[in-house]
Scaffold this active site. Structure first.
Site, PDB file in Angstrom:
ATOM      1  CG  HIS A  95      49.115   1.073 -41.422  1.00  0.00           C
ATOM      2  ND1 HIS A  95      48.653  -0.135 -41.852  1.00  0.00           N
ATOM      3  CD2 HIS A  95      47.912   1.671 -41.091  1.00  0.00           C
ATOM      4  CE1 HIS A  95      47.335  -0.332 -41.767  1.00  0.00           C
ATOM      5  NE2 HIS A  95      46.822   0.944 -41.315  1.00  0.00           N
ATOM      6  CG  HIS A 263      37.994   4.568 -39.415  1.00  0.00           C
ATOM      7  ND1 HIS A 263      37.340   3.324 -38.563  1.00  0.00           N
ATOM      8  CD2 HIS A 263      39.179   4.070 -39.831  1.00  0.00           C
ATOM      9  CE1 HIS A 263      38.427   2.477 -38.960  1.00  0.00           C
ATOM     10  NE2 HIS A 263      39.554   2.637 -39.325  1.00  0.00           N
TER      11      HIS A 263
END
Length: 726
Positions: A95, A263
């Protein structure tokens, strides 16, 4: 009787309850803050501190050992899922880097801006404040030898390595800022996570995302994991993903790799009631000390954490790098459900217990895995599915592709490889790094300079303005936001840039026809020759103004080839406006003077530097298409302070003649003396810029004007010389 609170009798600048800035009072004024948002008043370092020098004393191996140990050193105040902080640290790095967008090169990880608002408090960055605090003991230990910006990205690398991925490499060199980048445009929305059909939407037409934005909503890094506007529809989400990742410079292969690789480890958190969470870090109470999203009504940590609202892990073994993500995605059918926090997600229609991931705190308990709408997009979008199936069949190819895509994600805004630092920096040239071969410094610089003078001035084949404009056009593409563009490489001579409207192909070809043979004759690069020719023009112009000055020159630029240039990627650097040459490709809603500020900030200029540079460019007669707006001088081509003298002369009046055109008329006679644009007149209308303009208009400042212009010129010409850094 209730005690009354007295109002402070002192009016002072600490009143933060309302916006009392000059811009709030006078919204039409030009806000120059973007040029000074990281001036030397914000940094705690003294003027002698040099981060690259400090890095030389960093024990890299000891740092990496400490960081890998941190991954499994679970703290009771924020316990690690399954005893491993890897997923959290990867999300922090992801992020931090993921706010980057190619449109203007802003965002990204190279300044450590995730420490400050608004990024530290975006909904999508929930609980990353905990990750930064977990890293604090390491930052405290290594101090000034490691920036927060580098430490955050290195944490992601160490997390992946500790879970079994062979990473592609890592470069140090990100320098911290010490103040929010409050002038970066993140969108027009007035609230977080607004639906995209509201009045302040970042979309227009058939879901056309505004430039330079990449994320789909204010407060998100990428796409909404629940679906477009929170409504599950994997095919629609796939289109959002494709747009968003393209805006970050990623293709479909990289998009799938990054989504799946992100993920493969860790989990999402939504096991609780999101409504009981406290404010984000920037809005929290003073006693929370920079922590946000706190659950003060319940436990709120471990298995009871709420972050995104989605709950669960994607794979059976969320602390191991493996191919479990694709196995889980393709081995099961998935159906919509909602998390305990009420977020849309998918669960397997049926699954054996031994395929379920264990609870983060009790390995005797197993839970269903989950998928988001973005994960399902990899299964239903035809192109994404082809790639996903290829990765599923070839785990080694997946690992290699992800490692390179992760490196690109975390280094996209770090500039060319010549600026990389550290033992793990890869030596391979990658096309997205805009590679440039090493330049030659062993040539007769004085001879080349003399030859340029002879060809330009004795033969009268080129003018001062043509030499200066060509050097400027070559250098002005530089963006300090992601360290792309600039004069090094001489890409202005290659097919794509050579045709840019702003580069005036006819004039450019004329200049290159003279300079390229000279470069070959003296063994210099074309890049060096272009810059040196610009210097020659400035020295000649200064001499015509009565100032004898030598413009410093740093040789050693290289010439990039067509094969080393990704024209599609480079297209975002094409100038749509350049106030320094009074150029606009077309009319825009944004005012011309605001577009000037944007380019000045990307070039790393301060307001005084922007002022003196523009004033010099005007009298050098470098306007696009030889236009005369703003050329406030009777001696074009001489480096005088006439622009400022005539701009501040009260014998003239300024008469609008169009949307962006003005006549400068003599008050007594009414005769038109000069013409101008908004970009010219703002230096007289804005009170701050006028103060600089008046300074350079003074009778005793002609010499300083020339000296200051030369300093700024050299700064722009050398902005991309990472190969010359210590």
């Amino acid at each position: 009787m209730e005690k009354q609170t007295s109002k402070c009798p002192v009016m002072h600048g600490a009143n933060t309850a309302s916006d009392q800035s000059n811009v709030a009072w006078w919204p039409k004024t030009l806000n120059l803050d973007i040029l000074h948002q990281h001036d030397n008043k914000t940094t705690p370092f003294n003027s002698n501190y040099n981060y690259r020098e400090a890095l030389k004393d960093l024990d890299v191996e000891a740092l990496k050992t400490d960081m890998k140990a941190l991954m499994t050193d679970s703290q009771s105040w924020w316990p690690a899922d399954w005893g491993h902080y890897g997923g959290l640290m990867i999300r922090l790095a992801w992020h931090s880097a993921g706010s980057y967008r190619t449109g203007d090169g802003r965002g990204g990880s190279n300044t450590g801006n995730i420490r400050f608002a608004p990024l530290n408090s975006w909904p999508d960055n929930g609980n990353l404040d905990k990750a930064r605090r977990l890293l604090w003991p390491i930052k405290k230990k290594y101090g000034n030898k490691i920036s927060w910006a580098d430490l955050i990205i290195l944490a992601g690398n160490m997390a992946y390595e500790s879970m079994g991925l062979k990473t592609y490499g890592f470069s140090f060199g990100r320098e911290d800022i010490w103040h929010p980048e409050k002038d970066t445009y993140w969108g027009a929305e007035t609230d977080w996570l607004q639906p995209t059909d509201n009045d302040n939407s970042r979309y227009s037409g058939e879901r056309e995302l505004d430039n330079p934005l990449a994320a789909v909503m204010m407060g998100l890094i990428y796409v909404n994991p629940e679906g477009v506007d929170g409504q599950p529809d994997p095919l629609k989400t796939a289109q959002d993903m494709r747009t968003t990742f393209e805006r970050m410079g990623m293709n479909d292969l990289e998009t799938v790799a990054l989504t799946a690789g992100g993920h493969t480890v860790g989990k999402a958190h939504g096991n609780g009631d999101a409504s009981v969470l406290g404010e984000s870090p920037e809005g929290a109470e003073i006693e929370d000390q920079g922590f946000g999203w706190l659950n003060k009504t319940n436990r709120g940590i471990g298995r009871d954490t709420v972050t995104s609202g989605i709950e669960g892990a994607w794979t059976t073994n969320p602390t191991q790098w493996d191919n479990g993500y694709f196995e889980m995605l393709f081995d099961h059918e998935w159906e919509l459900t909602k998390s305990p926090a009420g977020a849309w997600q998918y669960k397997p229609v049926s699954i054996d217990d031994d395929r379920k991931p264990v609870d983060v705190e009790d390995d005797s308990i197993r839970h269903n895995p989950m998928m988001t709408d973005a994960d399902m997009a990899l299964k239903v979008d035809p192109e994404y599915r082809k790639i996903s199936e290829q990765f599923a069949k070839d785990p080694a190819f997946f690992s290699e592709t992800f490692a390179k895509a992760w490196f690109k994600l975390t280094h996209r805004d770090l500039g060319p490889r010549s600026g990389y630092v550290g033992p793990d920096a890869p030596t391979e040239d990658l096309i997205w790094q805009d590679p440039i071969p090493a330049g030659n410094r062993d040539y007769d610089e004085a001879g080349l300079k003399a030859a340029i003078k002879d060809r330009a001035f004795k033969d009268s084949s080129l003018s001062v303005s043509e030499l200066v404009a060509t050097a400027w056009d070559s250098a002005r593409t530089y963006r300090g936001s992601d360290r792309r563009g600039g004069a090094n490489g001489a890409r202005i001579r290659l097919s794509a840039q050579r045709q840019w409207v702003a580069n005036e192909p006819e004039r450019l070809n004329k200049v290159l026809a003279v300079l390229e043979p000279l470069a070959e004759q003296f063994g210099a690069s074309v890049a060096d020759t272009i810059v040196l020719a610009g210097n020659v023009g400035i020295e000649q112009a200064a001499l015509a103004a009565g100032v004898d000055i030598q413009v410093p020159f740093l040789s050693g630029r290289g010439d990039a080839s067509e094969e080393q240039t990704d024209n599609d990627s480079y297209a975002v650097l094409e100038p749509l406006a350049d106030g320094f040459r009074n150029f606009q490709k077309q009319h825009y809603d944004v005012k011309p003077e605001e577009m000037l500020l944007d380019r000045a900030q990307l070039l790393g200029l301060t307001a005084p530097e922007m002022t003196v540079l523009l004033g010099g460019m005007r009298v050098l007669d470098t306007n696009f298409a030889n236009a005369k707006e703003g050329v406030f001088t009777d001696k074009p081509g001489a480096l005088t302070n006439d622009f400022f003298v005539n701009l501040t002369d009260m014998n003239y009046a300024w008469i609008p003649t169009g949307r962006n055109s003005y006549n400068i008329t003599e008050r007594d006679s009414g005769d038109v003396k000069f013409t101008a644009t908004r970009v010219d007149l703002v230096f007289g209308s804005n009170s701050i810029l006028r103060a600089y303009a008046e300074f350079y208009a003074q009778d005793d400042n002609q010499q300083q004007f020339v000296e200051d212009f030369v300093k700024v010129w050299v700064k722009v010409m050398n902005a991309d010389r990472f190969d010359a850094l210590g």
